[in-house]
Design a protein around this motif. Structure first.
Motif, PDB file in Angstrom:
ATOM      1  N   SER A  17       0.828  -1.214   0.000  1.00 29.05           N
ATOM      2  CA  SER A  17       0.000   0.000   0.000  1.00 29.05           C
ATOM      3  C   SER A  17       0.860   1.261   0.000  1.00 29.05           C
ATOM      4  CB  SER A  17      -0.914   0.001   1.234  1.00 29.05           C
ATOM      5  OG  SER A  17      -1.529   1.254   1.402  1.00 29.05           O
ATOM      6  N   HIS A  18       0.678   2.108  -1.004  1.00 30.65           N
ATOM      7  CA  HIS A  18       1.386   3.385  -1.045  1.00 30.65           C
ATOM      8  C   HIS A  18       0.929   4.303   0.084  1.00 30.65           C
ATOM      9  CE1 HIS A  18       3.771   3.175  -4.745  1.00 30.65           C
ATOM     10  NE2 HIS A  18       2.804   2.409  -5.220  1.00 30.65           N
ATOM     11  N   ALA A  19      -0.314   4.148   0.512  1.00 29.55           N
ATOM     12  CA  ALA A  19      -0.834   4.979   1.598  1.00 29.55           C
ATOM     13  C   ALA A  19      -0.185   4.625   2.933  1.00 29.55           C
ATOM     14  CB  ALA A  19      -2.354   4.808   1.698  1.00 29.55           C
ATOM     15  N   ARG A  20       0.238   3.362   3.085  1.00 29.43           N
ATOM     16  CA  ARG A  20       0.778   2.906   4.369  1.00 29.43           C
ATOM     17  C   ARG A  20       2.299   2.803   4.363  1.00 29.43           C
ATOM     18  NH1 ARG A  20      -2.939  -2.208   5.894  1.00 29.43           N
ATOM     19  NH2 ARG A  20      -2.084  -1.836   7.980  1.00 29.43           N
ATOM     20  N   GLN A  21       2.899   2.940   3.192  1.00 31.49           N
ATOM     21  CA  GLN A  21       4.361   2.857   3.087  1.00 31.49           C
ATOM     22  C   GLN A  21       4.911   4.175   2.555  1.00 31.49           C
ATOM     23  OE1 GLN A  21       6.093   0.379   4.272  1.00 31.49           O
ATOM     24  NE2 GLN A  21       4.281  -0.852   4.727  1.00 31.49           N
ATOM     25  N   GLU A  22       5.784   4.799   3.317  1.00 30.45           N
ATOM     26  CA  GLU A  22       6.321   6.109   2.932  1.00 30.45           C
ATOM     27  C   GLU A  22       7.262   6.006   1.739  1.00 30.45           C
ATOM     28  OE1 GLU A  22       8.866   9.734   5.024  1.00 30.45           O
ATOM     29  OE2 GLU A  22       7.894   8.216   6.261  1.00 30.45           O
ATOM     30  N   ASN A  23       8.042   4.930   1.671  1.00 35.46           N
ATOM     31  CA  ASN A  23       9.030   4.762   0.590  1.00 35.46           C
ATOM     32  C   ASN A  23       8.824   3.407  -0.081  1.00 35.46           C
ATOM     33  OD1 ASN A  23      10.655   7.235   1.177  1.00 35.46           O
ATOM     34  ND2 ASN A  23      10.982   6.171   3.112  1.00 35.46           N
ATOM     35  N   LEU A  24       7.766   3.308  -0.903  1.00 39.45           N
ATOM     36  CA  LEU A  24       7.441   2.080  -1.628  1.00 39.45           C
ATOM     37  C   LEU A  24       7.792   2.291  -3.100  1.00 39.45           C
ATOM     38  CD1 LEU A  24       6.096  -0.710  -1.943  1.00 39.45           C
ATOM     39  CD2 LEU A  24       3.881   0.457  -2.061  1.00 39.45           C
ATOM     40  N   TYR A  25       8.715   1.470  -3.628  1.00 37.22           N
ATOM     41  CA  TYR A  25       9.236   1.691  -4.983  1.00 37.22           C
ATOM     42  C   TYR A  25       8.659   0.745  -6.035  1.00 37.22           C
ATOM     43  CZ  TYR A  25      12.608   4.346  -2.260  1.00 37.22           C
ATOM     44  OH  TYR A  25      13.186   5.240  -1.388  1.00 37.22           O
ATOM     45  N   ALA A  26       8.263  -0.463  -5.600  1.00 38.73           N
ATOM     46  CA  ALA A  26       7.757  -1.429  -6.585  1.00 38.73           C
ATOM     47  C   ALA A  26       7.004  -2.540  -5.860  1.00 38.73           C
ATOM     48  CB  ALA A  26       8.903  -2.017  -7.399  1.00 38.73           C
ATOM     49  N   THR A  27       6.017  -3.126  -6.553  1.00 40.72           N
ATOM     50  CA  THR A  27       5.312  -4.312  -6.048  1.00 40.72           C
ATOM     51  C   THR A  27       5.227  -5.330  -7.182  1.00 40.72           C
ATOM     52  OG1 THR A  27       3.126  -3.453  -6.651  1.00 40.72           O
ATOM     53  CG2 THR A  27       3.943  -2.946  -4.423  1.00 40.72           C
ATOM     54  N   PHE A  71      19.782   0.795  -9.284  1.00 38.88           N
ATOM     55  CA  PHE A  71      19.184  -0.098 -10.280  1.00 38.88           C
ATOM     56  C   PHE A  71      17.686   0.178 -10.405  1.00 38.88           C
ATOM     57  CE2 PHE A  71      22.521  -3.386  -8.709  1.00 38.88           C
ATOM     58  CZ  PHE A  71      23.517  -2.692  -9.382  1.00 38.88           C
ATOM     59  N   GLU A  72      17.097  -0.259 -11.502  1.00 41.20           N
ATOM     60  CA  GLU A  72      15.669  -0.054 -11.743  1.00 41.20           C
ATOM     61  C   GLU A  72      14.868  -0.905 -10.747  1.00 41.20           C
ATOM     62  OE1 GLU A  72      11.961   0.419 -12.709  1.00 41.20           O
ATOM     63  OE2 GLU A  72      12.676  -1.573 -13.262  1.00 41.20           O
ATOM     64  N   PRO A  73      14.061  -0.294  -9.859  1.00 42.48           N
ATOM     65  CA  PRO A  73      13.413  -1.023  -8.764  1.00 42.48           C
ATOM     66  C   PRO A  73      12.527  -2.186  -9.209  1.00 42.48           C
ATOM     67  CG  PRO A  73      13.252   1.339  -8.395  1.00 42.48           C
ATOM     68  CD  PRO A  73      13.789   1.157  -9.781  1.00 42.48           C
ATOM     69  N   HIS A 111      10.384  -7.241   0.769  1.00 42.20           N
ATOM     70  CA  HIS A 111       9.478  -8.139   1.482  1.00 42.20           C
ATOM     71  C   HIS A 111       8.974  -9.150   0.459  1.00 42.20           C
ATOM     72  CE1 HIS A 111       8.981  -5.746   5.223  1.00 42.20           C
ATOM     73  NE2 HIS A 111       9.278  -4.738   4.416  1.00 42.20           N
ATOM     74  N   LEU A 112       9.147 -10.444   0.725  1.00 38.61           N
ATOM     75  CA  LEU A 112       8.690 -11.472  -0.208  1.00 38.61           C
ATOM     76  C   LEU A 112       7.822 -12.465   0.568  1.00 38.61           C
ATOM     77  CD1 LEU A 112      10.727 -13.174  -3.000  1.00 38.61           C
ATOM     78  CD2 LEU A 112       9.191 -14.508  -1.582  1.00 38.61           C
ATOM     79  N   LEU A 117       9.244  -3.657  -2.698  1.00 37.10           N
ATOM     80  CA  LEU A 117      10.578  -3.098  -2.483  1.00 37.10           C
ATOM     81  C   LEU A 117      10.434  -1.780  -1.724  1.00 37.10           C
ATOM     82  CD1 LEU A 117      13.629  -3.290  -3.045  1.00 37.10           C
ATOM     83  CD2 LEU A 117      13.234  -2.168  -5.229  1.00 37.10           C
ATOM     84  N   HIS A 118      11.083  -1.678  -0.545  1.00 37.87           N
ATOM     85  CA  HIS A 118      10.915  -0.528   0.350  1.00 37.87           C
ATOM     86  C   HIS A 118      12.254   0.089   0.728  1.00 37.87           C
ATOM     87  CE1 HIS A 118       7.012  -2.352   2.311  1.00 37.87           C
ATOM     88  NE2 HIS A 118       6.855  -2.046   1.046  1.00 37.87           N
TER      89      HIS A 118
END
Length: 473
Positions: free
Chosen positions: A24-34, A80-82, A117-118, A105-106
């Motif tokens: 969640s982008h709303a719950r993660q301040e630095n979220l780069y990829a899912t 690198f590209e996230p 996180h996997l 990826l955080h």
């Protein structure tokens, strides 16, 4: 000190909630990829079936719906590209273990910890659902346990009690969309395998060998440090614990350089830290302050051994071998630095003793001067210990342990050469007939040089059969 990889595994009792949190982008301040290998329906069905199986088993505790890996990445990975990084790491796991995954990826809040996180399933989808049809009515009590007769789930008036279930004849009383859990994911060998695989994958994209990570070896002379997670209420406690572990690790480096055998350091670590900590944990439970005091006493024991063993290094062998002379010069440099550190370590207790003797209200300036001198001495000792491995890194050796092991092997090669040469000279001298001298040829220096070069290359490029500090970084 060598950097170690950090790969941690945890159990998930609410897989849908955890997926929502990490993606969640709303719950993660630095979220780069899912990235997902299966949709929400898969994870909802998985959670439902896990809960049903757990209820049927009547096992105490919490139901484990899935598992999660946290994989820390070196700073260079931020270049690198996230999305590509995340997909590479996730697909690598999926190919190896044939399970579905969700990953993200955080960065942490301070942007000091770049990590993946996997989440992965321990079950796999069946090719065809396994559906069981009731040939007669099936009864379940309030706990979900199957009973034989309807009488067992009715009250005194003959009504089915609240919470009990009746499946009529012809109805579906059990349905499986997934296989049973793969027990491999519970085992220590699995986590060890994952750590090795991901450490190799991380290093594959780092061009500088000196920046490569290693998997921590619990059987090495070092103690692992612990990772401090986000908003951890015990952060200060873990930080203090890590400081004690690092002090031990630096002292272990000093012991190696001072000529103490690795087996002796391991013996002290096992007897004075592991065994004593285990005994105290059994009787008192985990007490961090107590553990730190155990590590502190073991460190003092090792320091005393260093003082007793502070003998001059072996004489330099005067041989025409540039490779070994280079290693000897490096050895002399670290031993000289170790002597400087020991000298300061011996000076600190003397200064403290002087401070204790200074009493009286008119000697505050003298006390203040000594306190400053003690603080400067301790700061200098700490800085010199921290910088000690850097002397070796500039020549390609990842840490003190690897260099000392390489040096001892090289030293053995040269000693063997000296013995062979002495034996040859003895035989030539004892031979009275000139022609007999031709029967003996001196040992070839070239072969010795080749051995030394091979040993140096192994020491500088060693991938690690030893030592994370998982804890690994």
């Amino acid at each position: 000190m060598t950097r170690h990889s950090f790969i941690q595994m945890s159990k998930l009792s609410n897989v849908k909630g955890r997926i929502s949190y990490i993606t969640s982008h709303a719950r993660q301040e630095n979220l780069y990829a899912t990235y997902r290998t299966a949709n929400n329906t898969f994870w909802s069905n998985l959670a439902k079936e896990c809960q049903q199986e757990f209820k049927r088993s009547n096992t105490p505790g919490q139901c484990i719906e899935a598992r999660e890996l946290i994989i820390a990445l070196p700073e260079v990975y931020t270049t690198f590209e996230p999305q590509q990084v995340l997909e590479d790491f996730t697909e690598d796991f999926r190919r190896r273990y044939n399970v579905e995954c969700v990953s993200a990826l955080h960065h942490n809040k301070r942007k000091t910890n770049y990590h993946i996180h996997l989440i992965f399933s321990e079950r796999r989808l069946l090719a065809e659902p396994d559906i069981k049809i009731a040939t007669r009515s099936v009864f379940y009590d309030e706990t979900g346990k199957r009973v034989r007769t309807k009488k067992e789930i009715t009250d005194e008036s003959g009504k089915v009690r609240e919470g009990c279930t009746v499946i009529p004849k012809g109805g579906i009383y059990e349905q499986h969309l997934f296989t049973v859990k793969d027990d491999r994911f519970k085992s220590e060998p699995f986590l060890d395998e994952v750590k090795r695989n991901y450490t190799d994958l991380i290093n594959r994209h780092i061009s500088d060998p000196e920046q490569h990570l290693k998997v921590f070896d619990p059987d090495s002379i070092y103690l692992p440090t612990k990772k401090i997670g986000k908003n951890n209420p015990k952060a200060a406690e873990i930080e203090a614990d890590n400081a004690a572990r690092q002090e031990w690790n630096r002292t272990a480096d000093m012991a190696l350089i001072s000529g103490i055998e690795e087996t002796k350091i391991l013996e002290i670590k096992k007897e004075e830290i592991h065994q004593k900590a285990s005994q105290y944990i059994k009787s008192n439970g985990w007490l961090p302050n107590l553990f730190r005091s155990i590590v502190g006493r073991a460190k003092e024991l090792l320091q005393n051994l260093i003082r007793q063993t502070a003998l001059p290094p072996k004489p330099v062998l005067n041989m025409d071998m540039a490779e070994f002379r280079t290693m000897q010069k490096l050895m002399i440099r670290v031993q000289d630095r170790a002597r400087e550190i020991r000298s300061l370590q011996d000076e600190a207790p003397k200064l403290k003793a002087q401070l204790a003797e200074i009493k009286g209200i008119f000697k505050s300036k003298e006390r203040k001067a000594l306190e400053t001198q003690i603080q400067q001495t301790e700061t200098k000792i700490s800085a010199m210990l921290e910088a000690l491995p850097d002397i070796l890194k500039s020549d390609g050796y990842p840490d003190v342990q690897v260099f000392m092991a390489t040096y001892r092997k090289a030293e053995a090669v040269v000693d063997k050469y000296n013995r062979e040469l002495a034996e040859w000279e003895r035989k030539v001298k004892e031979s009275r007939r000139p022609a007999e001298k031709e029967r003996y040829a001196p040992p070839a220096k070239e072969s010795v040089r080749d051995q030394l070069r091979r040993l140096q290359a192994e020491g500088r490029q060693q991938k690690t059969k030893h030592r994370s500090r998982d804890r690994e970084r």
